[in-house]
Motif scaffolding. Structure first.
Motif, mmCIF file in Angstrom:
data_model
loop_
_atom_site.group_PDB
_atom_site.id
_atom_site.type_symbol
_atom_site.label_atom_id
_atom_site.label_comp_id
_atom_site.label_asym_id
_atom_site.label_seq_id
_atom_site.Cartn_x
_atom_site.Cartn_y
_atom_site.Cartn_z
ATOM 1 N N LEU A 191 0.850 -1.193 0.000
ATOM 2 C CA LEU A 191 0.000 0.000 0.000
ATOM 3 C C LEU A 191 0.883 1.239 0.000
ATOM 4 N N HIS A 192 0.555 2.175 -0.863
ATOM 5 C CA HIS A 192 1.294 3.430 -0.989
ATOM 6 C C HIS A 192 0.386 4.557 -0.488
ATOM 7 N N VAL A 193 0.895 5.372 0.412
ATOM 8 C CA VAL A 193 0.124 6.440 1.035
ATOM 9 C C VAL A 193 0.707 7.785 0.620
ATOM 10 N N VAL A 194 -0.183 8.740 0.400
ATOM 11 C CA VAL A 194 0.228 10.115 0.111
ATOM 12 C C VAL A 194 -0.419 11.016 1.158
ATOM 13 N N GLY A 195 0.380 11.935 1.698
ATOM 14 C CA GLY A 195 -0.121 12.912 2.660
ATOM 15 C C GLY A 195 -0.161 14.290 2.028
ATOM 16 N N PHE A 196 -1.230 15.026 2.322
ATOM 17 C CA PHE A 196 -1.449 16.345 1.727
ATOM 18 C C PHE A 196 -1.537 17.417 2.813
ATOM 19 N N VAL A 197 -0.983 18.583 2.522
ATOM 20 C CA VAL A 197 -1.097 19.756 3.380
ATOM 21 C C VAL A 197 -1.733 20.848 2.529
ATOM 22 N N ASP A 198 -2.887 21.307 2.960
ATOM 23 C CA ASP A 198 -3.618 22.324 2.187
ATOM 24 C C ASP A 198 -3.790 21.912 0.727
ATOM 25 N N GLY A 199 -4.064 20.640 0.511
ATOM 26 C CA GLY A 199 -4.315 20.118 -0.822
ATOM 27 C C GLY A 199 -3.079 19.791 -1.639
ATOM 28 N N LEU A 200 -1.899 20.072 -1.105
ATOM 29 C CA LEU A 200 -0.660 19.807 -1.841
ATOM 30 C C LEU A 200 0.012 18.546 -1.312
ATOM 31 N N PRO A 201 0.471 17.651 -2.202
ATOM 32 C CA PRO A 201 1.162 16.447 -1.735
ATOM 33 C C PRO A 201 2.508 16.820 -1.129
ATOM 34 N N GLY A 202 2.721 16.357 0.114
ATOM 35 C CA GLY A 202 3.946 16.730 0.795
ATOM 36 C C GLY A 202 4.732 15.584 1.388
ATOM 37 N N GLY A 203 4.127 14.397 1.466
ATOM 38 C CA GLY A 203 4.827 13.276 2.070
ATOM 39 C C GLY A 203 4.188 11.952 1.713
ATOM 40 N N VAL A 204 4.924 10.890 1.999
ATOM 41 C CA VAL A 204 4.467 9.543 1.647
ATOM 42 C C VAL A 204 4.961 8.535 2.669
ATOM 43 N N VAL A 205 4.359 7.370 2.650
ATOM 44 C CA VAL A 205 4.828 6.207 3.387
ATOM 45 C C VAL A 205 4.321 4.971 2.651
#
Length: 152
Positions: A45-59
């Motif tokens: 599983l690939h996760v994407v994290g968003f800050v104010d709608g912008l992709p900023g990190g993953v795990v």
């Protein structure tokens, strides 16, 4: 901040681009790419994290035994772009990975953590299990978290 599983080719490309930016270009952990056979496995599983709608990190996370998702999971390739590090995005990414593995029946999650991130993981409930180990020539700490306890 919002974290979610990568959904489709665009999300997956974003996930890999962030990893490349951090692990290849910034840290030099990998020479060309950190992509490995685990990325292509159906249970990863690939996760994407968003800050104010912008992709900023993953795990990335996956069961160590693909035939037994109720067993141990591994979390790895946690990466946050420099401009998002002060946002605190790393915490929700780790919590999302832990909660996802727990929801899917996992019992424990392991990770190999760079020593500079030990305190960050301890604050999230992770425990160091053993001496540092070399991974791609860089010391990493074996750490884990009980998913049953973390989910309660």
């Amino acid at each position: 901040m919002v974290c979610r599983l990568a959904d489709g080719a665009a999300d997956l490309a974003t996930h890999h681009a962030i990893r490349r930016s951090v692990f290849v270009l910034e840290q030099g952990v990998f020479a060309e790419s950190d992509h490995d056979s685990r990325d292509d496995h159906a249970t990863t599983l690939h996760v994407v994290g968003f800050v104010d709608g912008l992709p900023g990190g993953v795990v990335r996370l996956f069961p160590l035994d693909p035939s037994n998702p109720a067993g141990e999971w591994q979390g790895d390739r946690l990466a946050v772009l420099p401009e998002f590090r002060s946002s605190g995005l790393g915490r929700p990414l780790v919590r999302f990975a832990v909660a996802t593995a727990a929801r899917l029946g996992g019992s424990r999650m392991i990770a190999h953590v760079q020593p500079a991130n030990r305190t960050f993981f301890r604050r999230l409930g992770w425990v160091q299990r053993g001496a540092p180990e070399l991974y791609v020539g860089i010391p990493h700490l074996p750490m884990d978290i009980d998913l049953v306890v973390a989910a309660s």
